[in-house]
Design an enzyme around this catalytic site. Structure first.
Site, PDB file in Angstrom:
ATOM      1  N   HIS A   1       0.829  -1.208   0.000  1.00  0.00           N
ATOM      2  CA  HIS A   1       0.000   0.000   0.000  1.00  0.00           C
ATOM      3  C   HIS A   1       0.865   1.259   0.000  1.00  0.00           C
ATOM      4  O   HIS A   1       0.623   2.206  -0.759  1.00  0.00           O
ATOM      5  CB  HIS A   1      -0.923   0.013   1.225  1.00  0.00           C
ATOM      6  CG  HIS A   1      -2.232  -0.676   1.025  1.00  0.00           C
ATOM      7  ND1 HIS A   1      -2.321  -2.018   0.720  1.00  0.00           N
ATOM      8  CD2 HIS A   1      -3.515  -0.208   1.111  1.00  0.00           C
ATOM      9  CE1 HIS A   1      -3.601  -2.355   0.620  1.00  0.00           C
ATOM     10  NE2 HIS A   1      -4.347  -1.271   0.845  1.00  0.00           N
TER      11      HIS A   1
ATOM     12  N   HIS B  63       1.225  -3.890   8.873  1.00  0.00           N
ATOM     13  CA  HIS B  63       2.656  -3.791   8.600  1.00  0.00           C
ATOM     14  C   HIS B  63       3.419  -3.267   9.813  1.00  0.00           C
ATOM     15  O   HIS B  63       2.879  -2.491  10.619  1.00  0.00           O
ATOM     16  CB  HIS B  63       2.918  -2.848   7.422  1.00  0.00           C
ATOM     17  CG  HIS B  63       2.476  -3.397   6.102  1.00  0.00           C
ATOM     18  ND1 HIS B  63       3.155  -4.382   5.429  1.00  0.00           N
ATOM     19  CD2 HIS B  63       1.400  -3.093   5.328  1.00  0.00           C
ATOM     20  CE1 HIS B  63       2.529  -4.659   4.302  1.00  0.00           C
ATOM     21  NE2 HIS B  63       1.457  -3.891   4.222  1.00  0.00           N
TER      22      HIS B  63
END
Length: 276
Positions: A166, A220
């Protein structure tokens, strides 16, 4: 070389000049989408004692993947279209759009290969794995302790933490847009107004927010986001420089193709005529 072979060579050369960039872009894009669907992550060992991968799995993300393309690709694309219309230059739009597509597709391909090769567990990996109660609590274990089947996309995606896709994709698209805005506003060639600075940082701020949201969703680790952002911005700059001169150049707002046309390059002129 015979006359016939020379004619064929010149024809192939002309076709490459006209369509070579698009052929390579198509190849990169297909490779990205195919690998993104088919490539499986490395099944790395992990520890059930690792607190960094024991966060809860959030079903709903702040920036779902289906919206990432709208924010990082379509939004910059429409903005570049508006800039081209304002400058009354179809060439400016098409060349800058080509750079944007290269930036996002190349970034997507590289990140897909890296994250599947590395196979780093996400912060919510144990929640995805749902290990057996009889699993050893110390030492290294593998996917055999997971009750979630390996064929599950939820478990497979749990081993794709590094780097952040992303974040890298958002910087490759929105970062590229910021560079284009800086070139069109001539930010690095004269005293810059406050509104120009705001316009330059808006896409970068949006990219940063997307990166931060990945940590808030426990998708993440911090270093995944940092590396993803640096990688995306680096690719954006490299692709930008294939289209435009340096930001501090006197012709920074003019694509190389237009400069070549102004200098009398007939090949570049044929490319433009084919595009517009």
């Amino acid at each position: 070389m015979s006359a016939e072979n020379r004619v064929n060579y010149e024809r192939i050369k002309e076709l490459w000049i006209l369509y070579g960039d698009y052929a390579v872009l198509l190849l990169v894009s297909l490779s990205y989408f195919i690998l993104d669907i088919t490539m499986l992550p490395f099944q790395r060992q992990f520890s059930l004692e690792d607190l960094t991968i024991s966060h809860p799995h959030a079903e709903h993300e702040r920036v779902p993947t289906k919206y990432l393309g709208l924010i990082s690709l379509l939004l910059p694309g429409f903005t570049l279209y508006g800039i081209g219309r304002y400058r009354k230059s179809p060439l400016l739009f098409w060349k800058s759009l080509t750079g944007l597509l290269y930036s996002t597709m190349v970034c997507g391909l590289i990140v897909t290969i890296i994250k599947n090769t590395v196979g780093r567990p996400r912060p919510d990996f144990l929640s995805r794995c749902n290990p057996l109660s009889s699993s050893p609590k110390t030492g290294w274990v593998d996917l055999q302790v997971c009750t979630t089947p390996w064929k599950s996309s939820t478990l497979q995606d749990g081993l794709r933490s590094f780097p952040s896709g992303h974040t890298s994709f958002s910087f490759s698209g929105l970062g590229y847009l910021s560079l284009c805005i800086a070139s069109q506003l001539r930010m690095f060639r004269k005293k810059t107004s406050s509104w120009a600075i705001v316009m330059f940082f808006l896409p970068l701020t949006l990219a940063c927010w997307i990166g931060i949201s990945r940590n808030e969703d426990y998708r993440h680790h911090q270093e995944d986001i940092l590396v993803g952002g640096l990688l995306g911005m680096t690719i954006a700059y490299i692709c930008y420089r294939q289209i435009f001169p340096p930001l501090n150049d006197a012709s920074a707002d003019i694509p190389y193709a237009q400069i070549e046309i102004d200098e009398g390059n007939s090949d570049s002129r044929r490319v433009v005529e084919e595009m517009v």
